[in-house]
Write an enzyme that holds these catalytic residues in place. Structure first.
Site, PDB file in Angstrom:
ATOM      1  N   HIS A  50       1.359  -0.963   0.309  1.00 24.24           N
ATOM      2  CA  HIS A  50       0.218   0.078   0.167  1.00 24.24           C
ATOM      3  C   HIS A  50       0.808   0.909   0.302  1.00 24.24           C
ATOM      4  O   HIS A  50       2.256   1.641   0.676  1.00 24.24           O
ATOM      5  CB  HIS A  50      -0.866   0.274   0.974  1.00 24.24           C
ATOM      6  N   CYS A  92       0.064   2.541  -4.747  1.00 28.76           N
ATOM      7  CA  CYS A  92      -0.821   3.555  -4.760  1.00 28.76           C
ATOM      8  C   CYS A  92      -0.132   4.819  -4.389  1.00 28.76           C
ATOM      9  O   CYS A  92       0.568   4.804  -3.570  1.00 28.76           O
ATOM     10  CB  CYS A  92      -2.410   3.567  -4.372  1.00 28.76           C
TER      11      CYS A  92
END
Length: 362
Positions: A163, A219
């Site tokens: 992430h 991301c």
């Protein structure tokens, strides 16, 4: 020889020059003072040892001692890699493909680019050694390990699959007003790793003749190394280098070395964790497209590499999982999803170069 100490304020590892008694942290600017070793009592040794060199005191156990020391420097330099895959198992943020990404990247580095296996440090939740879990502390120590003792001719690689997010920047050194971050396994309790810290740890220390490649599958990762220049390329392959040097004037380059980073998407985009590409198992879309570009011969130059990666992702019908990955940003920042964004891998560097003439070499 450089000594490693933790900043007294933010705890980031700092390289203490020989003889120095204090050091200022480049991230939080706190001053850490070091005790004078001459004030410590001299250890006593028995007379039977007097004809030998006095042995040093045993070192304090450290996570760095659990990490591979790499190979002796050769004529063409050493190759070292840090490969992190974070799945956040059994949490609401769980990802399916990140450990697969890490295993595939290690295989590529060892078998295609001849990185010694002992010089590839893997941090995943599957590792038995507690120092090889992808926690914030272990990732910090591993980044220091990666660049420690690097010499001209060395080739370094940092791969992260997991992430990523953003947080508000208040120092004026971000063009868009946000810091990009990577999320270690324990980010909920220990916090995220901010781009300023990554830059200070593995970019700024690099001396002349050392090359670092970063492959970041997360991301909001476009500028997560805080490098000064971003290659803005359109779908026709035409490009310009955008100047991302901070308005504050803070130096974000190297100490003479070269850093080139491939990231999964732009700072305002999300990256997919999906089975749509391999058709077999979940992978990060960016890691899959990076490896595929090399395997099919499209990695002759950095420009060809970037175009191939983007085409692979663009031509895939359904990158299922992208929304799952981007939920993290909603939960952390309270923002709503700016739906419909299609991820496009990005290229950043410490210096601009001709992407269609510079050969891609790890």
């Amino acid at each position: 020889m450089m000594m490693l100490v933790d900043c007294s304020n933010c705890r980031i590892p700092l390289q203490l020059p020989p003889g120095a008694r204090a050091i200022r942290c480049s991230v939080c600017h706190a001053v850490t003072r070091i005790a004078d070793p001459r004030a410590l009592p001299t250890p006593a040794y028995s007379s039977t040892q007097s004809h030998h060199a006095v042995p040093p005191a045993p070192p304090v156990p450290s996570p760095c001692g659990q990490m591979p020391a790499g190979q002796p420097a050769g004529v063409h330099g050493r190759k070292k890699a840090l490969v992190c895959g974070v799945s956040y198992t059994s949490s609401r943020y769980e990802l399916k493909g990140c450990v697969n990404d890490a295993k595939c990247m290690k295989y590529l580095l060892v078998n295609r680019f001849k990185f010694p296996e002992a010089s590839v440090l893997m941090l995943t939740e599957e590792e038995i050694d507690p120092y090889k879990k992808p926690t914030k502390h272990n990732m910090r120590m591993a980044m220091f390990w990666l660049v420690q003792g690097c010499q001209p001719g060395d080739s370094l690689v940092f791969h992260f699959s997991g992430h990523g997010s953003q947080q508000r920047n208040y120092t004026g050194d971000e063009v868009d007003g946000y810091d990009e971050t990577l999320c270690p396994l324990d980010f909920e309790t220990q916090g995220m790793i901010v781009d300023d810290e990554i830059n200070a740890a593995i970019v700024r220390p690099l001396p002349h003749g050392v090359k670092l490649h970063a492959i970041i599958d997360a991301c909001h990762s476009g500028t997560v190394l805080d490098l000064p220049f971003l290659c803005r390329m359109n779908r026709s392959g035409q490009y310009i280098w955008e100047d991302h040097r901070p308005p504050s004037g803070i130096w974000k380059g190297t100490s003479g070395g070269e850093v080139i980073s491939f990231s999964g998407c732009d700072d305002n985009q999300t990256s997919a964790d999906t089975s749509a590409l391999s058709k077999i198992t979940s992978t990060g879309a960016m890691t899959y497209s990076f490896i595929q570009a090399i395997e099919v011969g499209n990695a002759t130059t950095y420009g060809n590499m970037l175009n191939s990666m983007r085409s692979t992702i663009r031509n895939t019908d359904n990158l299922g999982g992208g929304v799952v990955t981007s939920l993290l940003t909603m939960l952390l920042t309270g923002q709503s999803l700016s739906g419909g964004l299609r991820q496009e891998p990005q290229l950043t560097a410490n210096e601009p170069f001709d992407v269609y003439s510079k050969p891609f070499i790890l």
